[in-house]
Design an enzyme around this catalytic site. Structure first.
Site, PDB file in Angstrom:
ATOM      1  N   ARG A  65      43.296  29.159  43.186  1.00 41.05           N
ATOM      2  CA  ARG A  65      43.794  30.226  44.054  1.00 41.05           C
ATOM      3  C   ARG A  65      43.707  29.847  45.530  1.00 41.05           C
ATOM      4  O   ARG A  65      44.485  30.337  46.352  1.00 41.05           O
ATOM      5  CB  ARG A  65      43.072  31.539  43.749  1.00 41.05           C
ATOM      6  CG  ARG A  65      43.469  32.116  42.395  1.00 41.05           C
ATOM      7  CD  ARG A  65      42.751  33.412  42.095  1.00 41.05           C
ATOM      8  NE  ARG A  65      41.341  33.237  41.848  1.00 41.05           N
ATOM      9  CZ  ARG A  65      40.797  32.948  40.672  1.00 41.05           C
ATOM     10  NH1 ARG A  65      41.567  32.794  39.611  1.00 41.05           N
ATOM     11  NH2 ARG A  65      39.499  32.798  40.528  1.00 41.05           N
ATOM     12  N   GLU A 102      29.613  30.822  39.579  1.00 43.55           N
ATOM     13  CA  GLU A 102      29.066  32.081  39.078  1.00 43.55           C
ATOM     14  C   GLU A 102      29.086  32.100  37.550  1.00 43.55           C
ATOM     15  O   GLU A 102      28.230  32.686  36.924  1.00 43.55           O
ATOM     16  CB  GLU A 102      29.896  33.245  39.646  1.00 43.55           C
ATOM     17  CG  GLU A 102      29.217  34.590  39.544  1.00 43.55           C
ATOM     18  CD  GLU A 102      30.072  35.720  40.124  1.00 43.55           C
ATOM     19  OE1 GLU A 102      31.200  35.461  40.576  1.00 43.55           O
ATOM     20  OE2 GLU A 102      29.589  36.861  40.099  1.00 43.55           O
TER      21      GLU A 102
HETATM   22  P1  AMP Z   1      31.210  30.293  43.572  1.00 40.52           P
HETATM   23  O1  AMP Z   1      31.228  28.810  43.441  1.00 40.52           O
HETATM   24  O2  AMP Z   1      30.164  30.922  42.694  1.00 40.52           O
HETATM   25  O3  AMP Z   1      31.117  30.737  45.003  1.00 40.52           O
HETATM   26  O4  AMP Z   1      32.577  30.839  42.975  1.00 40.52           O
HETATM   27  C1  AMP Z   1      33.756  30.781  43.726  1.00 40.52           C
HETATM   28  C2  AMP Z   1      34.916  30.338  42.889  1.00 40.52           C
HETATM   29  O5  AMP Z   1      34.960  30.984  41.620  1.00 40.52           O
HETATM   30  C3  AMP Z   1      36.206  30.681  43.589  1.00 40.52           C
HETATM   31  O6  AMP Z   1      37.099  29.588  43.459  1.00 40.52           O
HETATM   32  C4  AMP Z   1      36.716  31.923  42.883  1.00 40.52           C
HETATM   33  O7  AMP Z   1      38.100  31.828  42.654  1.00 40.52           O
HETATM   34  C5  AMP Z   1      35.937  31.991  41.581  1.00 40.52           C
HETATM   35  N1  AMP Z   1      35.209  33.249  41.423  1.00 40.52           N
HETATM   36  C6  AMP Z   1      33.871  33.385  41.374  1.00 40.52           C
HETATM   37  N2  AMP Z   1      33.502  34.652  41.190  1.00 40.52           N
HETATM   38  C7  AMP Z   1      34.656  35.348  41.137  1.00 40.52           C
HETATM   39  C8  AMP Z   1      34.955  36.745  40.972  1.00 40.52           C
HETATM   40  N3  AMP Z   1      33.985  37.660  40.829  1.00 40.52           N
HETATM   41  N4  AMP Z   1      36.247  37.109  40.968  1.00 40.52           N
HETATM   42  C9  AMP Z   1      37.238  36.199  41.124  1.00 40.52           C
HETATM   43  N5  AMP Z   1      37.013  34.879  41.273  1.00 40.52           N
HETATM   44  C10 AMP Z   1      35.749  34.456  41.277  1.00 40.52           C
END
Ligand code: AMP
Length: 175
Positions: A65, A102
């Site tokens: 995205r 996550e």
């Molecule tokens: P993080 O590495 O945990 O900061 O996760 C960020 C990445 O995971 C981004 O590329 C987001 O597109 C995706 N992502 C993580 N959590 C979500 C969420 N709650 N909703 C949508 N996309 C998420």
């Protein structure tokens, strides 16, 4: 710059409980993109002032995205576009970085041996910060100068991530 109404834009982000796994509240931007793509890019553009934009040569889009948002910003701001991709997508030579997100573990890659640039990292959601931290590390390994990071949504209760000791620019911050 197209005008935007933040609360109208925010209403187009669909909250999907328990996707892609139990306990995750997924923030789906596809309705936002389909209804208000240009305004979404404007809202992101407005998070940095003119002086900050002048210090950026290229946007780094993070798969997948982040690609969409970084490409829109690159077009709007007349900047270059650099891709951070999932493993095996970019041809060699690449630099790889493992990271946790996550929901799970992954790895990201960036092209090595490209002309160093002053870059801004771009993604849709900042959750734990693993993705942005890995992307920041990749950019530094590739000799780019990281000027900051910009996201649509910072889920600030899940992270304390700062980019080069600066807060991440975000359209919406959820605490
Ligand atoms: P993080 O590495 O945990 O900061 O996760 C960020 C990445 O995971 C981004 O590329 C987001 O597109 C995706 N992502 C993580 N959590 C979500 C969420 N709650 N909703 C949508 N996309 C998420």
């Amino acid at each position: 710059m197209p005008s935007f109404n933040l609360s109208r834009l925010e209403q187009c982000i669909r909250l999907v409980p328990d996707f892609p796994q139990a306990g995750i509240l997924f923030r789906d931007i596809t309705p936002l993109l389909s209804e208000h793509f240009a305004s979404t890019i404007s809202a992101m553009q407005a998070q940095l002032n003119d002086q900050q934009w002048q210090q950026i040569d290229a946007l780094v889009g993070i798969e997948s995205r982040g690609f969409i948002l970084a490409a829109g910003l690159a077009q709007a701001m007349q900047k270059g576009l650099i891709l951070v991709r999932k493993p095996g997508k970019l041809p060699p030579p690449v630099i790889s970085q493992a990271y946790s997100l996550e929901y799970g573990q992954d790895c990201l890659e960036i092209a090595a041996q490209q002309t160093p640039k002053r870059v801004l990292l771009v993604d849709d959601v900042l959750a734990t910060g693993g993705t942005l931290a890995a992307s920041e590390a990749l950019c530094l390994s590739a000799s780019h100068q990281v000027q900051g990071a910009l996201v649509l949504m910072n889920l600030a209760s899940l992270n304390q991530y700062t980019c080069q000791n600066q807060p991440v620019h975000s359209v919406w911050t959820y605490r």
